[in-house]
Design a protein around this motif. Structure first.
Motif, PDB file in Angstrom:
ATOM      1  N   ALA A 262      28.793 -33.758  13.193  1.00 44.04           N
ATOM      2  CA  ALA A 262      27.699 -34.625  13.631  1.00 44.04           C
ATOM      3  C   ALA A 262      28.122 -35.382  14.880  1.00 44.04           C
ATOM      4  CB  ALA A 262      27.303 -35.606  12.526  1.00 44.04           C
ATOM      5  N   LEU A 263      27.120 -35.824  15.628  1.00 45.76           N
ATOM      6  CA  LEU A 263      27.356 -36.665  16.803  1.00 45.76           C
ATOM      7  C   LEU A 263      27.040 -38.104  16.411  1.00 45.76           C
ATOM      8  CD1 LEU A 263      25.596 -34.497  19.534  1.00 45.76           C
ATOM      9  CD2 LEU A 263      27.938 -34.334  18.692  1.00 45.76           C
ATOM     10  N   ARG A 264      27.963 -38.992  16.661  1.00 45.31           N
ATOM     11  CA  ARG A 264      27.750 -40.405  16.350  1.00 45.31           C
ATOM     12  C   ARG A 264      27.579 -41.182  17.645  1.00 45.31           C
ATOM     13  NH1 ARG A 264      31.028 -42.086  11.922  1.00 45.31           N
ATOM     14  NH2 ARG A 264      29.211 -41.229  10.900  1.00 45.31           N
ATOM     15  N   PHE A 265      26.381 -41.747  17.810  1.00 45.16           N
ATOM     16  CA  PHE A 265      26.073 -42.497  19.021  1.00 45.16           C
ATOM     17  C   PHE A 265      26.174 -43.991  18.726  1.00 45.16           C
ATOM     18  CE2 PHE A 265      23.961 -38.436  19.633  1.00 45.16           C
ATOM     19  CZ  PHE A 265      24.355 -38.113  20.929  1.00 45.16           C
ATOM     20  N   ILE A 266      27.125 -44.628  19.379  1.00 40.52           N
ATOM     21  CA  ILE A 266      27.313 -46.079  19.245  1.00 40.52           C
ATOM     22  C   ILE A 266      26.612 -46.806  20.384  1.00 40.52           C
ATOM     23  CG2 ILE A 266      29.050 -47.918  19.126  1.00 40.52           C
ATOM     24  CD1 ILE A 266      30.964 -45.780  18.038  1.00 40.52           C
ATOM     25  N   THR A 267      26.458 -46.113  21.527  1.00 45.37           N
ATOM     26  CA  THR A 267      25.734 -46.661  22.668  1.00 45.37           C
ATOM     27  C   THR A 267      24.626 -45.697  23.064  1.00 45.37           C
ATOM     28  OG1 THR A 267      27.249 -45.617  24.251  1.00 45.37           O
ATOM     29  CG2 THR A 267      27.792 -47.852  23.513  1.00 45.37           C
TER      30      THR A 267
END
Length: 795
Positions: free
Chosen positions: A115-120
């Motif tokens: 999965a891709l985790r987007f924090i910004t």
């Protein structure tokens, strides 16, 4: 896909990888998959994995392992030996974004979810909560992991493009320049299977000392700050990798680890690439294994991973572990180390120690985590309750309810509430000051001639002392005397309300002179009423200013009080637009009340221009008392010698005769006795000594005394009437008027009962973006915390 805390970026790693076996599996367990691991320890590891899956590590310090090291320190090879997967080696992609690995043992087939985790977001702004996107379907073949990770990293580095496009893009697309050189967003791996370790760790960025031509100087600080965000947490186990092929002093990762773990209590050192130590320099690294240099509580370990030639030949994980064992068993000086230090060599010993340390930390932290969760849940609820009420789906009904509640509260305040800071209590001092100011305009008549000013002390009007709580002062001298004889408190109370006597005291001879000047066709001894009217006009002219000042003072109190009530009822609604509009409407309404009140005051002043009173008994009684006071003062002054003689006079005693009948002796022919004897001679019998002053001629100033008594008596009647009527008018028009018809004014002014009422209410109910974002952030936080709390309850 579960959430993790903020990940960091890894720099280029050039160490070699381990290829999976031809059938995509290994014959032995990978990493920490120890069949002898205690069931209780495995349960705790599973629990922490589940807690990580909730994303609560953003709020709670959860135990975890963070792998750090300088550029090319062999981190990737170490991670591959633990996880059993192959990381990408393409330059420019594998080191530009962080990778989270969450390993979990299961009885099902081996699988990997990426999965891709987007924090910004795409503009680099931090999101309120991490956003996860699945990147492709679940992988069941280990050989496919490396390529999927490589594509996922490219998607992270190009946030302006759709992530799914990188799943099927051509190789040349993956080699094109990226939008970002580094990113705080990360790739998250969730690996499960029967031969997988129960372990979670984060592959943090390799610290870099310089950047390439395409890079930015700020990337150096970015990488370091990301590493710091992990290792500064007390429950983070720092897995510090140091390459033996580079001088220890030149590797900045150790500096950071020592900065945040100065005692070395939670740092585990790992020496990599021992086969690349220049010949003869191996002894420089042995003190680390013996914990004699840069000692750590959990010691230093040394591992050896496959070289590039081994990788090209397709070495398996099991074969790599065998060759590692052969290296340490047969290569001096490692093979010559004492038996006590042999346990710090080889990957298997390292991962066993990691398992033990992590499980012990979890066991210690679990009770604390429960307390921290409860505290965080309470704080989140408190913060949520402090936010303005969430916008209603029926804003018109809510606004109508707010308006009715506000008007009811306003009505209660103008009627009076039993509170020290109530509206009625706050305006009372202004009313009392007004009354005292009007009372202080009383004409300061002096029943003596001006030439005696300051030479004679005048008596007070004591008949007024009991009916006026603030006392009466008839002369400046008497004010001082009254203040000293009644204590400092009362004198201080009147210090700010004494009348400014611009013309000074009015003496009896001045009144007499004005009376003579006013005579026209009157008979001798008669004087026109215009004399009294002139003095009445003088004190009436001083009443306008105090009355208007009272209006202004009460208007200011009402305006401030209404503003406070408005804030109380409307400040938490929407973005403050309703409060602002209600304030404007009410201030305009109160200003209108002020204008009507001032008009009433002017009317009351106008009707006072003609002296009038039907209270003839009250007026006559005061006139008699003041006239008696004035006459008595003058009589005592004019007959002071006679009064002294009368006081000193005593009749002669009676003399008893032989017949028993007392006989009064013949009075002496001097003083009072002589006067009484002479009056008897002329036939005026029964005259007593105290009757003698009545026989004197009348006071020539008596007409002036009558005028003074008239004016002074009328002042008592008029001032009490005016001192009541003005506050009554102010109360009716301004205080009670502030609430009168206000609901209709608000309805019409806001326009909520018009054709656009629903749209207006919806606009007014809109919540500020800051509050909306804060509420959303707290709600998501509560969701994470509650799910984590439920996971703990299942333990």
């Amino acid at each position: 896909m579960s959430d993790m805390s903020l990940s960091d970026i890894e720099s280029d790693i050039t160490s070699m990888t381990i290829s999976p076996s031809q059938d995509g599996s290994e014959s032995q367990g990978v990493g920490l998959s120890n069949p002898h691991l205690a069931q209780e320890r495995r349960a705790m590891l599973d629990l922490v994995n589940k807690l990580h899956s909730t994303g609560v590590q953003v709020d709670i310090d959860l135990p975890q392992i963070a792998v750090i090291g300088s550029q090319s320190a062999g981190k990737s090879s170490l991670i591959e030996s633990i996880s059993g997967i192959t990381l990408p080696r393409a330059a420019g992609t594998c080191t530009r974004c962080p990778t989270e690995c969450r390993l979990s043992r299961s009885n099902g087939p081996w699988q990997c979810i990426i999965a891709l985790r987007f924090i910004t977001d795409s503009k680099g702004q931090v999101l309120g909560q991490a956003r996860n996107e699945m990147f492709g379907p679940t992988i069941f073949d280990k050989a496919q992991v490396e390529e999927r990770i490589r594509r996922a990293q490219r998607a992270i580095l190009n946030p302006a493009k759709l992530a799914k496009d990188f799943l099927t893009g051509e190789d040349e697309d993956l080699q094109s320049p990226s939008e970002l050189s580094f990113s705080t967003n990360c790739v998250s791996l969730q690996i499960t299977g029967p031969e997988v370790a129960d372990l979670s760790f984060c592959d943090l960025p390799g610290l870099i000392a310089s950047v390439s031509r395409e890079g930015r100087e700020s990337d150096i600080k970015l990488v370091e700050s990301l590493v710091t965000s992990y290792i500064r947490k007390p429950s983070c186990i720092i897995l510090l990798t140091v390459a033996c092929e580079t001088d220890f002093e030149n590797q900045g990762a150790h500096r950071l680890a020592k900065q945040y773990d100065p005692q070395g209590k939670r740092t585990i050192g790992v020496l990599t690439k021992p086969d690349r130590i220049p010949t003869g320099e191996e002894s420089n690294w042995l003190p680390f294994i013996r914990n004699e240099k840069e000692s750590l509580e959990n010691n230093w370990y040394c591992v050896k991973q496959p070289g590039s030639s081994d990788i090209k030949q397709g070495i398996t994980w099991a074969q790599a572990r065998t060759r590692e064992d052969e290296f340490f068993s047969m290569t001096p000086p490692w093979s010559e180390l004492e038996g006590i230090y042999q346990k710090y060599l080889r990957t298997s010993n390292l991962v066993d120690r990691l398992s033990s340390i992590l499980s012990d930390l979890i066991s210690k932290r679990l009770p604390e985590i429960q307390q921290e969760l409860e505290k965080s849940i309470h704080q989140a609820h408190t913060a949520l309750n402090q936010l303005p009420k969430e916008p209603s789906k029926q804003p018109m009904n809510e606004i109508l309810d707010l308006l009715h509640t506000f008007v009811n509260d306003l009505t209660a305040h103008v009627e009076g509430i039993p509170d020290r800071d109530g509206l009625i209590q706050r305006i009372r001092p202004a009313q009392q000051k007004f009354r005292a100011t009007i009372r202080a305009t009383a004409p300061n008549f002096k029943p003596i001639e001006r030439k005696y000013a300051g030479k004679k002390k005048l008596p007070r009007a004591r008949f007024l002392a009991n009916e006026e709580e603030d006392g009466v002062f008839e002369s400046e001298e008497e004010e001082e005397d009254y203040g000293s004889s009644h204590g400092p408190g009362l004198a201080e109370a009147h210090s700010g309300t004494k009348r400014k006597r611009d013309a000074g005291p009015i003496y009896v001879d001045e009144v007499m002179a004005r009376a003579h000047q006013a005579r026209t066709r009157e008979l001798p001894g008669n004087f026109p009423f215009i004399v009294q009217k002139t003095y009445i006009d003088q004190f009436l002219s001083e009443w306008r200013s105090p009355a208007l000042i009272l209006c202004k003072a009460i208007h200011a109190e009402i305006a401030a009080h209404i503003k406070t009530l408005t804030k109380k009822h409307f400040s938490s609604f929407g973005q403050g637009g309703l409060e602002q509009r209600v304030n404007v409407l009410l201030q305009a309404h109160v200003n209108g009340c002020l204008q009507r009140t001032e008009a009433q005051i002017n009317w009351l002043l106008d009707i006072e221009n003609r002296p009038f009173s039907l209270n003839s008994h009250y007026l006559s009684d005061y006139k008699d008392k003041f006239l008696s006071l004035f006459k008595g003062t003058r009589r005592e002054d004019r007959c002071s010698d006679l009064n002294a003689a009368i006081s000193a006079y005593s009749p002669p005693p009676l003399i008893a005769t032989r017949s028993g009948v007392p006989v009064q002796p013949q009075p002496q022919q001097t003083g009072i006795a002589k006067i009484l004897s002479g009056l008897v001679e002329v036939g005026m019998l029964g005259i007593k000594p105290e009757d003698l002053p009545k026989l004197l001629p009348s006071d020539p100033m008596e007409p002036a005394l009558v005028i003074m008594a008239d004016v002074r008596a009328y002042f008592q009647v008029a001032y009490k009437r005016f001192a009541d009527n003005v506050p009554l008018a102010v109360d009716h028009e301004l205080v009670l008027g502030a609430e009168r018809g206000v609901l209709k004014i608000l309805y019409g002014g806001l326009g909520i009962n018009g054709p656009d009422g629903h749209r207006i209410c919806k606009d007014l109910a809109q919540e500020s973006p800051q509050n909306a974002d804060r509420r959303e952030e707290l709600m998501k936080k509560l969701e994470r915390l509650n799910v984590a709390s439920q996971e703990l309850l299942r333990l």
